[in-house]
Design a protein around this motif. Structure first.
Motif, PDB file in Angstrom:
ATOM      1  N   TRP A   4       0.825  -1.196   0.000  1.00 47.91           N
ATOM      2  CA  TRP A   4       0.000   0.000   0.000  1.00 47.91           C
ATOM      3  C   TRP A   4       0.864   1.253   0.000  1.00 47.91           C
ATOM      4  CZ3 TRP A   4      -5.127   0.097  -0.612  1.00 47.91           C
ATOM      5  CH2 TRP A   4      -5.851  -1.065  -0.367  1.00 47.91           C
ATOM      6  N   LEU A   5       0.467   2.221  -0.784  1.00 49.08           N
ATOM      7  CA  LEU A   5       0.965   3.590  -0.702  1.00 49.08           C
ATOM      8  C   LEU A   5      -0.142   4.343   0.024  1.00 49.08           C
ATOM      9  CD1 LEU A   5       2.596   6.162  -1.718  1.00 49.08           C
ATOM     10  CD2 LEU A   5       0.958   6.168  -3.575  1.00 49.08           C
ATOM     11  N   TYR A   6       0.222   5.182   0.988  1.00 47.94           N
ATOM     12  CA  TYR A   6      -0.811   5.927   1.707  1.00 47.94           C
ATOM     13  C   TYR A   6      -0.336   7.334   2.019  1.00 47.94           C
ATOM     14  CZ  TYR A   6       1.912   4.633   5.855  1.00 47.94           C
ATOM     15  OH  TYR A   6       2.912   4.459   6.767  1.00 47.94           O
ATOM     16  N   ILE A   7      -1.308   8.230   2.142  1.00 47.00           N
ATOM     17  CA  ILE A   7      -1.035   9.601   2.566  1.00 47.00           C
ATOM     18  C   ILE A   7      -1.901   9.874   3.788  1.00 47.00           C
ATOM     19  CG2 ILE A   7      -1.073  12.053   1.967  1.00 47.00           C
ATOM     20  CD1 ILE A   7      -0.825  11.245  -0.971  1.00 47.00           C
ATOM     21  N   LEU A   8      -1.253  10.346   4.847  1.00 46.60           N
ATOM     22  CA  LEU A   8      -1.958  10.718   6.077  1.00 46.60           C
ATOM     23  C   LEU A   8      -2.013  12.222   6.197  1.00 46.60           C
ATOM     24  CD1 LEU A   8      -0.190   8.296   8.598  1.00 46.60           C
ATOM     25  CD2 LEU A   8      -2.348   7.917   7.362  1.00 46.60           C
ATOM     26  N   ARG A   9      -3.142  12.733   6.629  1.00 47.85           N
ATOM     27  CA  ARG A   9      -3.266  14.153   6.981  1.00 47.85           C
ATOM     28  C   ARG A   9      -2.999  14.232   8.477  1.00 47.85           C
ATOM     29  NH1 ARG A   9      -7.922  15.065   5.069  1.00 47.85           N
ATOM     30  NH2 ARG A   9      -7.198  15.891   3.092  1.00 47.85           N
ATOM     31  N   CYS A  10      -1.985  14.986   8.842  1.00 51.82           N
ATOM     32  CA  CYS A  10      -1.579  15.088  10.243  1.00 51.82           C
ATOM     33  C   CYS A  10      -2.330  16.216  10.949  1.00 51.82           C
ATOM     34  CB  CYS A  10      -0.079  15.333  10.324  1.00 51.82           C
ATOM     35  SG  CYS A  10       0.898  14.013   9.584  1.00 51.82           S
ATOM     36  N   SER A  11      -2.255  16.215  12.274  1.00 50.04           N
ATOM     37  CA  SER A  11      -2.993  17.197  13.073  1.00 50.04           C
ATOM     38  C   SER A  11      -2.574  18.632  12.780  1.00 50.04           C
ATOM     39  CB  SER A  11      -2.812  16.912  14.563  1.00 50.04           C
ATOM     40  OG  SER A  11      -1.448  17.047  14.920  1.00 50.04           O
ATOM     41  N   ASP A  12      -1.354  18.845  12.306  1.00 51.11           N
ATOM     42  CA  ASP A  12      -0.900  20.200  11.987  1.00 51.11           C
ATOM     43  C   ASP A  12      -1.224  20.603  10.548  1.00 51.11           C
ATOM     44  OD1 ASP A  12       0.926  18.686  10.555  1.00 51.11           O
ATOM     45  OD2 ASP A  12       2.705  19.538  11.512  1.00 51.11           O
ATOM     46  N   GLY A  13      -1.969  19.747   9.827  1.00 50.37           N
ATOM     47  CA  GLY A  13      -2.361  20.046   8.451  1.00 50.37           C
ATOM     48  C   GLY A  13      -1.366  19.582   7.408  1.00 50.37           C
ATOM     49  N   THR A  40       5.323  11.444  12.052  1.00 51.33           N
ATOM     50  CA  THR A  40       3.940  11.428  12.538  1.00 51.33           C
ATOM     51  C   THR A  40       3.821  11.310  14.052  1.00 51.33           C
ATOM     52  OG1 THR A  40       3.784   9.034  12.197  1.00 51.33           O
ATOM     53  CG2 THR A  40       3.018  10.460  10.398  1.00 51.33           C
ATOM     54  N   GLN A  41       4.866  10.886  14.707  1.00 52.41           N
ATOM     55  CA  GLN A  41       4.786  10.640  16.150  1.00 52.41           C
ATOM     56  C   GLN A  41       4.316  11.858  16.934  1.00 52.41           C
ATOM     57  OE1 GLN A  41       8.454   9.633  18.231  1.00 52.41           O
ATOM     58  NE2 GLN A  41       7.326   8.057  19.352  1.00 52.41           N
ATOM     59  N   THR A  42       4.730  13.034  16.521  1.00 55.45           N
ATOM     60  CA  THR A  42       4.348  14.257  17.238  1.00 55.45           C
ATOM     61  C   THR A  42       3.230  15.018  16.532  1.00 55.45           C
ATOM     62  OG1 THR A  42       6.055  15.523  16.090  1.00 55.45           O
ATOM     63  CG2 THR A  42       6.669  14.522  18.201  1.00 55.45           C
ATOM     64  N   ARG A  43       2.636  14.398  15.514  1.00 52.40           N
ATOM     65  CA  ARG A  43       1.604  15.087  14.736  1.00 52.40           C
ATOM     66  C   ARG A  43       0.270  14.333  14.734  1.00 52.40           C
ATOM     67  NH1 ARG A  43       6.529  16.264  12.459  1.00 52.40           N
ATOM     68  NH2 ARG A  43       6.810  18.415  11.799  1.00 52.40           N
ATOM     69  N   THR A  44       0.027  13.574  15.775  1.00 46.70           N
ATOM     70  CA  THR A  44      -1.243  12.855  15.872  1.00 46.70           C
ATOM     71  C   THR A  44      -2.300  13.803  16.424  1.00 46.70           C
ATOM     72  OG1 THR A  44      -0.624  12.044  18.062  1.00 46.70           O
ATOM     73  CG2 THR A  44      -0.186  10.596  16.186  1.00 46.70           C
ATOM     74  N   PRO A  45      -3.561  13.575  16.144  1.00 55.84           N
ATOM     75  CA  PRO A  45      -4.083  12.442  15.383  1.00 55.84           C
ATOM     76  C   PRO A  45      -3.842  12.589  13.883  1.00 55.84           C
ATOM     77  CG  PRO A  45      -5.878  13.883  16.012  1.00 55.84           C
ATOM     78  CD  PRO A  45      -4.618  14.444  16.649  1.00 55.84           C
ATOM     79  N   VAL A  46      -3.788  11.441  13.217  1.00 56.85           N
ATOM     80  CA  VAL A  46      -3.648  11.402  11.768  1.00 56.85           C
ATOM     81  C   VAL A  46      -4.901  10.792  11.165  1.00 56.85           C
ATOM     82  CG1 VAL A  46      -1.124  11.250  11.838  1.00 56.85           C
ATOM     83  CG2 VAL A  46      -2.480   9.151  11.786  1.00 56.85           C
ATOM     84  N   VAL A  47      -5.165  11.167   9.912  1.00 50.58           N
ATOM     85  CA  VAL A  47      -6.336  10.647   9.198  1.00 50.58           C
ATOM     86  C   VAL A  47      -5.861  10.139   7.847  1.00 50.58           C
ATOM     87  CG1 VAL A  47      -8.564  11.272   8.164  1.00 50.58           C
ATOM     88  CG2 VAL A  47      -7.858  12.310  10.321  1.00 50.58           C
TER      89      VAL A  47
END
Length: 111
Positions: A4-13, A40-47
């Motif tokens: 899988w290739l995936y893109i997450l939107r992090c809490s900071d945008g 991503t560890q410091t940018r949760t929650p992620v979507v």
């Protein structure tokens, strides 16, 4: 074995692009829980904003590398499925880079 290739939107945008051979839902949950040291560890929650399955891990990794070099606008066009805009943004970048500054151009010396 595919991936899988995936893109997450992090809490900071911001966006994080990654690949996994594992179950996608599990990987997103791991990212959400901060299991991986790094971006991503410091940018949760992620979507989860985008995902695509590739039959070969090498193709998923190649796509990840390509997307990581894209502008935010191109990533957002991909996530929205707006392929016409994605193509336009790709052409715009190519034409602007062709007319960019000429660093390192030879200087004329005075006679």
């Amino acid at each position: 074995m595919g991936a899988w290739l995936y893109i997450l939107r992090c809490s900071d945008g911001s966006y994080y692009t990654g690949t996994t051979r594992a179950d996608l839902e599990r990987r997103v949950a791991e990212q959400q829980a901060g299991h991986f040291a790094g971006y991503t560890q410091t940018r949760t929650p992620v979507v989860l904003a985008y995902s695509e399955y590739f039959d070969r891990i090498t193709n998923a990794i190649a796509a990840e590398r390509q997307i990581k070099g894209w502008s935010r606008a191109k990533k957002e066009a991909l996530m929205a499925g707006d392929f016409a805009r994605l193509g336009l943004l790709a052409r715009t970048r190519r034409s602007s880079s062709a007319h960019g500054s000429r660093r390192g151009a030879a200087r004329r010396s005075s006679p």
